[in-house]
Design a protein around this motif. Structure first.
Motif, PDB file in Angstrom:
ATOM      1  N   VAL A  29      41.050  50.695  36.081  1.00 42.47           N
ATOM      2  CA  VAL A  29      40.017  50.946  37.084  1.00 42.47           C
ATOM      3  C   VAL A  29      39.477  49.624  37.628  1.00 42.47           C
ATOM      4  CG1 VAL A  29      37.682  51.839  37.421  1.00 42.47           C
ATOM      5  CG2 VAL A  29      39.369  53.202  36.196  1.00 42.47           C
ATOM      6  N   ALA A  30      39.235  48.645  36.747  1.00 45.44           N
ATOM      7  CA  ALA A  30      38.736  47.343  37.183  1.00 45.44           C
ATOM      8  C   ALA A  30      39.724  46.655  38.113  1.00 45.44           C
ATOM      9  CB  ALA A  30      38.451  46.464  35.965  1.00 45.44           C
ATOM     10  N   ILE A  31      41.012  46.761  37.810  1.00 42.59           N
ATOM     11  CA  ILE A  31      42.040  46.149  38.658  1.00 42.59           C
ATOM     12  C   ILE A  31      42.054  46.813  40.032  1.00 42.59           C
ATOM     13  CG2 ILE A  31      44.512  45.731  38.908  1.00 42.59           C
ATOM     14  CD1 ILE A  31      44.660  45.733  35.816  1.00 42.59           C
ATOM     15  N   ALA A  32      42.022  48.155  40.039  1.00 45.54           N
ATOM     16  CA  ALA A  32      42.038  48.875  41.316  1.00 45.54           C
ATOM     17  C   ALA A  32      40.806  48.553  42.145  1.00 45.54           C
ATOM     18  CB  ALA A  32      42.131  50.381  41.051  1.00 45.54           C
ATOM     19  N   LEU A  33      39.635  48.486  41.495  1.00 46.74           N
ATOM     20  CA  LEU A  33      38.404  48.185  42.220  1.00 46.74           C
ATOM     21  C   LEU A  33      38.436  46.798  42.847  1.00 46.74           C
ATOM     22  CD1 LEU A  33      35.754  49.627  39.735  1.00 46.74           C
ATOM     23  CD2 LEU A  33      36.404  50.584  41.941  1.00 46.74           C
ATOM     24  N   ALA A  34      39.146  45.866  42.206  1.00 49.55           N
ATOM     25  CA  ALA A  34      39.223  44.501  42.730  1.00 49.55           C
ATOM     26  C   ALA A  34      39.952  44.445  44.064  1.00 49.55           C
ATOM     27  CB  ALA A  34      39.911  43.592  41.717  1.00 49.55           C
ATOM     28  N   GLY A  88      30.921  33.032  42.283  1.00 53.81           N
ATOM     29  CA  GLY A  88      30.737  34.267  41.521  1.00 53.81           C
ATOM     30  C   GLY A  88      31.920  35.208  41.675  1.00 53.81           C
ATOM     31  N   CYS A  89      32.406  35.359  42.910  1.00 50.49           N
ATOM     32  CA  CYS A  89      33.580  36.222  43.139  1.00 50.49           C
ATOM     33  C   CYS A  89      34.801  35.669  42.411  1.00 50.49           C
ATOM     34  CB  CYS A  89      33.866  36.326  44.632  1.00 50.49           C
ATOM     35  SG  CYS A  89      32.618  37.218  45.582  1.00 50.49           S
ATOM     36  N   LEU A  90      34.966  34.347  42.450  1.00 49.85           N
ATOM     37  CA  LEU A  90      36.103  33.724  41.778  1.00 49.85           C
ATOM     38  C   LEU A  90      36.027  33.915  40.266  1.00 49.85           C
ATOM     39  CD1 LEU A  90      38.650  32.027  42.070  1.00 49.85           C
ATOM     40  CD2 LEU A  90      37.231  29.977  41.968  1.00 49.85           C
ATOM     41  N   VAL A  91      34.832  33.742  39.696  1.00 51.41           N
ATOM     42  CA  VAL A  91      34.652  33.945  38.255  1.00 51.41           C
ATOM     43  C   VAL A  91      34.941  35.398  37.883  1.00 51.41           C
ATOM     44  CG1 VAL A  91      32.939  33.967  36.394  1.00 51.41           C
ATOM     45  CG2 VAL A  91      33.037  32.043  37.978  1.00 51.41           C
ATOM     46  N   ALA A  92      34.455  36.344  38.688  1.00 51.32           N
ATOM     47  CA  ALA A  92      34.716  37.768  38.417  1.00 51.32           C
ATOM     48  C   ALA A  92      36.204  38.074  38.477  1.00 51.32           C
ATOM     49  CB  ALA A  92      33.952  38.638  39.407  1.00 51.32           C
ATOM     50  N   LEU A  93      36.915  37.466  39.426  1.00 58.14           N
ATOM     51  CA  LEU A  93      38.358  37.687  39.535  1.00 58.14           C
ATOM     52  C   LEU A  93      39.093  37.114  38.323  1.00 58.14           C
ATOM     53  CD1 LEU A  93      40.740  38.730  41.197  1.00 58.14           C
ATOM     54  CD2 LEU A  93      40.800  36.525  42.375  1.00 58.14           C
ATOM     55  N   ALA A 129      29.612  37.745  33.899  1.00 64.51           N
ATOM     56  CA  ALA A 129      28.994  36.487  34.332  1.00 64.51           C
ATOM     57  C   ALA A 129      29.172  36.297  35.833  1.00 64.51           C
ATOM     58  CB  ALA A 129      29.614  35.317  33.557  1.00 64.51           C
ATOM     59  N   GLY A 130      30.353  36.629  36.356  1.00 68.73           N
ATOM     60  CA  GLY A 130      30.582  36.550  37.790  1.00 68.73           C
ATOM     61  C   GLY A 130      29.661  37.469  38.567  1.00 68.73           C
ATOM     62  N   ILE A 131      29.427  38.673  38.052  1.00 70.87           N
ATOM     63  CA  ILE A 131      28.524  39.617  38.716  1.00 70.87           C
ATOM     64  C   ILE A 131      27.105  39.072  38.714  1.00 70.87           C
ATOM     65  CG2 ILE A 131      27.581  41.949  38.618  1.00 70.87           C
ATOM     66  CD1 ILE A 131      30.496  41.783  39.526  1.00 70.87           C
ATOM     67  N   VAL A 132      26.694  38.428  37.599  1.00 69.89           N
ATOM     68  CA  VAL A 132      25.360  37.829  37.529  1.00 69.89           C
ATOM     69  C   VAL A 132      25.210  36.720  38.577  1.00 69.89           C
ATOM     70  CG1 VAL A 132      23.815  36.444  36.088  1.00 69.89           C
ATOM     71  CG2 VAL A 132      24.990  38.426  35.116  1.00 69.89           C
ATOM     72  N   PHE A 161      31.027  47.291  39.057  1.00 72.58           N
ATOM     73  CA  PHE A 161      31.681  46.327  38.174  1.00 72.58           C
ATOM     74  C   PHE A 161      30.851  46.054  36.925  1.00 72.58           C
ATOM     75  CE2 PHE A 161      34.563  45.304  41.664  1.00 72.58           C
ATOM     76  CZ  PHE A 161      35.730  45.037  40.974  1.00 72.58           C
ATOM     77  N   SER A 162      29.527  46.108  37.046  1.00 73.06           N
ATOM     78  CA  SER A 162      28.683  45.920  35.864  1.00 73.06           C
ATOM     79  C   SER A 162      28.937  47.034  34.850  1.00 73.06           C
ATOM     80  CB  SER A 162      27.207  45.894  36.268  1.00 73.06           C
ATOM     81  OG  SER A 162      26.936  44.806  37.127  1.00 73.06           O
ATOM     82  N   PHE A 163      29.009  48.264  35.338  1.00 72.25           N
ATOM     83  CA  PHE A 163      29.266  49.395  34.432  1.00 72.25           C
ATOM     84  C   PHE A 163      30.640  49.279  33.779  1.00 72.25           C
ATOM     85  CE2 PHE A 163      31.210  53.609  33.886  1.00 72.25           C
ATOM     86  CZ  PHE A 163      30.350  54.129  32.914  1.00 72.25           C
TER      87      PHE A 163
END
Length: 483
Positions: A29-34, A88-93, A129-132, A161-163
């Motif tokens: 799900v996380a991969i698809a959401l990205a 932040g986006c890069l860290v989340a990725l 951390a990226g979301i923060v 993404f937090s959930f």
């Protein structure tokens, strides 16, 4: 050796198995959401593009802020806020990538699973951390000098993404605690079936991203959408554009003409599909290996030439100022002539693709048992008899598979060739279905994106139906199926 004694699974083992299933699903799900723009946590302002996903936002800073230059020049907001957003986006990725590694390692033995849990744990922490960091940039945007000019938005992707990140974190911690008391093997090992699956997984992901994810765009067929508009339910029109295909007389005439061109040129391609096999057979019969390699390379190179360059070659030869008219003293524009136009397009297509199409048949010929040729030689068979009774039957399965695929794709004969060769005199005779979809969806000033989506959807559905019909006919007549 006797069969290994099966190990009886405990309730703990079943619990671990269920938790791993949930963890893998959450990672998927996380991969698809990205890749989905609707779940992009980085879209914290109306100045940011609506159609960019987390992956796109994290891989190009210039594209991320391309509509924010005015806000930077007018000092509505400091550019450092968007730099923080990009980080932040890069860290989340990076967190999502670590989750992919952890998910892949979850199919190994206990030692591999424990190591993979560390990747999943690190990935979920980095993702959060990226979301923060993204949320921090949102707060900075809200408290900037002119927030009404930058239009801050609390993106729904932040909550999604937090959930997902917290869910993966909790599942991973629980799994690591359950595996702590479990004995580890000496070596890190993954079963062969899972190794093969992991080797296949990147190609499966590419197929999903480039073949199935774009199907999300089919929703435009049900909206009254114009380029640059916001897709909202107040523009929902149901099957309006589907009925438009048949209710408008001009559209019916255009589609009839386009279908005639498409079926004619695809039909000519199918009728001459045996030429590539014949070329491969005759090429394999050339005894001089140096000359054979030269012919194969010389006929394969045109496949790597773009259709724009092919048209440039045709223009240099057949235009009013071309080579032929210079030699004959005429002033005739062969490229503007509609005489035998479909055959001309077929000839250009065969010149460009013959050598490339023959490669698969050359590979098939090399797989034919050479003892068959030796036995035929002993029996007194000549060269053409061996070609007819050994080579052709040996390639028949390959030929019929490619033929069935050609029949299934009869409505998809490409666009590039017909686009570059099209001009004021030939455009009506060269407008195939793919080019028609391009012209009405992108190529015209009054682009009908929903209608072009409808035509493209219809083409895809018909192609799938034709594939199953052709496969059924093959199974009925030849007893062989390709699916």
């Amino acid at each position: 050796m006797g069969n290994p004694i099966p190990v009886k699974k405990t309730k703990r083992d079943y619990g671990i198995q269920i938790l791993y299933i949930l963890q893998r699903l959450a990672i998927i799900v996380a991969i698809a959401l990205a890749f989905l723009p609707v779940s992009n946590p980085g879209r914290i302002s109306d100045l940011l593009p609506k159609n960019r996903s987390l992956v796109a936002s994290a891989t190009s800073y210039s594209k991320l802020v391309e509509k924010c230059q005015l806000a930077f020049r007018m000092k509505y907001i400091n550019e450092s806020v968007f730099v923080i957003l990009f980080i932040g986006c890069l860290v989340a990725l990076v967190g999502v990538i670590a989750l992919i590694a952890g998910g892949c390692m979850s199919v190994g033995n206990t030692k591999v699973k424990k190591r993979g849990n560390w990747f999943s744990l690190a990935g979920s922490v980095v993702l959060l951390a990226g979301i923060v960091v993204i949320y921090k940039s949102y707060l900075d945007m809200e408290t900037c000098a002119s927030p009404e000019d930058v239009q801050p938005i609390l993106a729904r992707g932040i909550f999604i993404f937090s959930f997902v990140g917290l869910l993966i974190l909790c599942l991973t911690v629980a799994l690591q605690l359950l595996l702590m008391k479990k004995e580890c093997e000496e070596k890190m090992e993954i079963e062969s079936k899972y190794k093969l699956f992991l080797m296949f997984l990147p190609f499966l992901a590419l197929c999903f991203v480039f073949s199935y994810l774009p199907l999300w765009g089919w929703r435009y067929a049900f909206f009254d959408y114009r380029s640059g508009d916001v897709l909202s339910m107040d523009k929902f029109v149901g099957f309006k554009w589907f009925t438009y295909m048949f209710q408008n007389a001009a559209t019916r005439r255009d589609i009839a003409r386009v279908m005639k061109n498409t079926l004619a040129m695809s039909g000519l391609g199918i009728a001459t599909s045996w030429v590539a096999m014949a070329f491969a057979i005759f090429l394999s019969e050339i005894k001089n290996s140096a000359f054979r390699r030269f012919v194969q390379v010389f006929t394969t190179i045109p496949n790597f030439i773009s259709w724009v360059l092919v048209y440039a070659i045709a223009f240099a030869i057949f235009s009013t100022d071309g080579f032929i008219n210079s030699m004959t003293g005429n002033n005739f524009d062969y490229l503007a002539s509609t005489s035998h136009l479909w055959l001309k397009m077929l000839a250009w297509g065969m010149w460009k693709g013959l050598g490339w199409s023959a490669i698969i048949y050359i590979a098939g010929i090399s797989g034919i048992d050479q003892q068959l040729y030796e036995a035929a030689t002993v029996d007194g068979a000549g060269r053409f008899q061996k070609m007819l009774h050994i080579t052709v039957p040996g390639l028949s399965s390959t030929f019929f598979v490619l033929l069935l695929m050609s029949i299934a794709g009869i409505l998809s004969n490409g666009m590039d060739q017909y686009l570059v060769f099209s001009n004021a005199q030939t455009k009506d005779a060269l407008q195939v279905l793919d080019l028609y979809v391009y012209n009405i969806g992108i190529g015209s000033q009054d682009a009908l994106i929903p209608f072009s989506t409808v035509v493209s959807m219809t083409k895809s559905v018909i192609s799938v139906v034709l594939l199953f019909v052709a496969n059924g006919a093959s199974k009925l007549l030849r007893g062989e199926s390709i699916m």
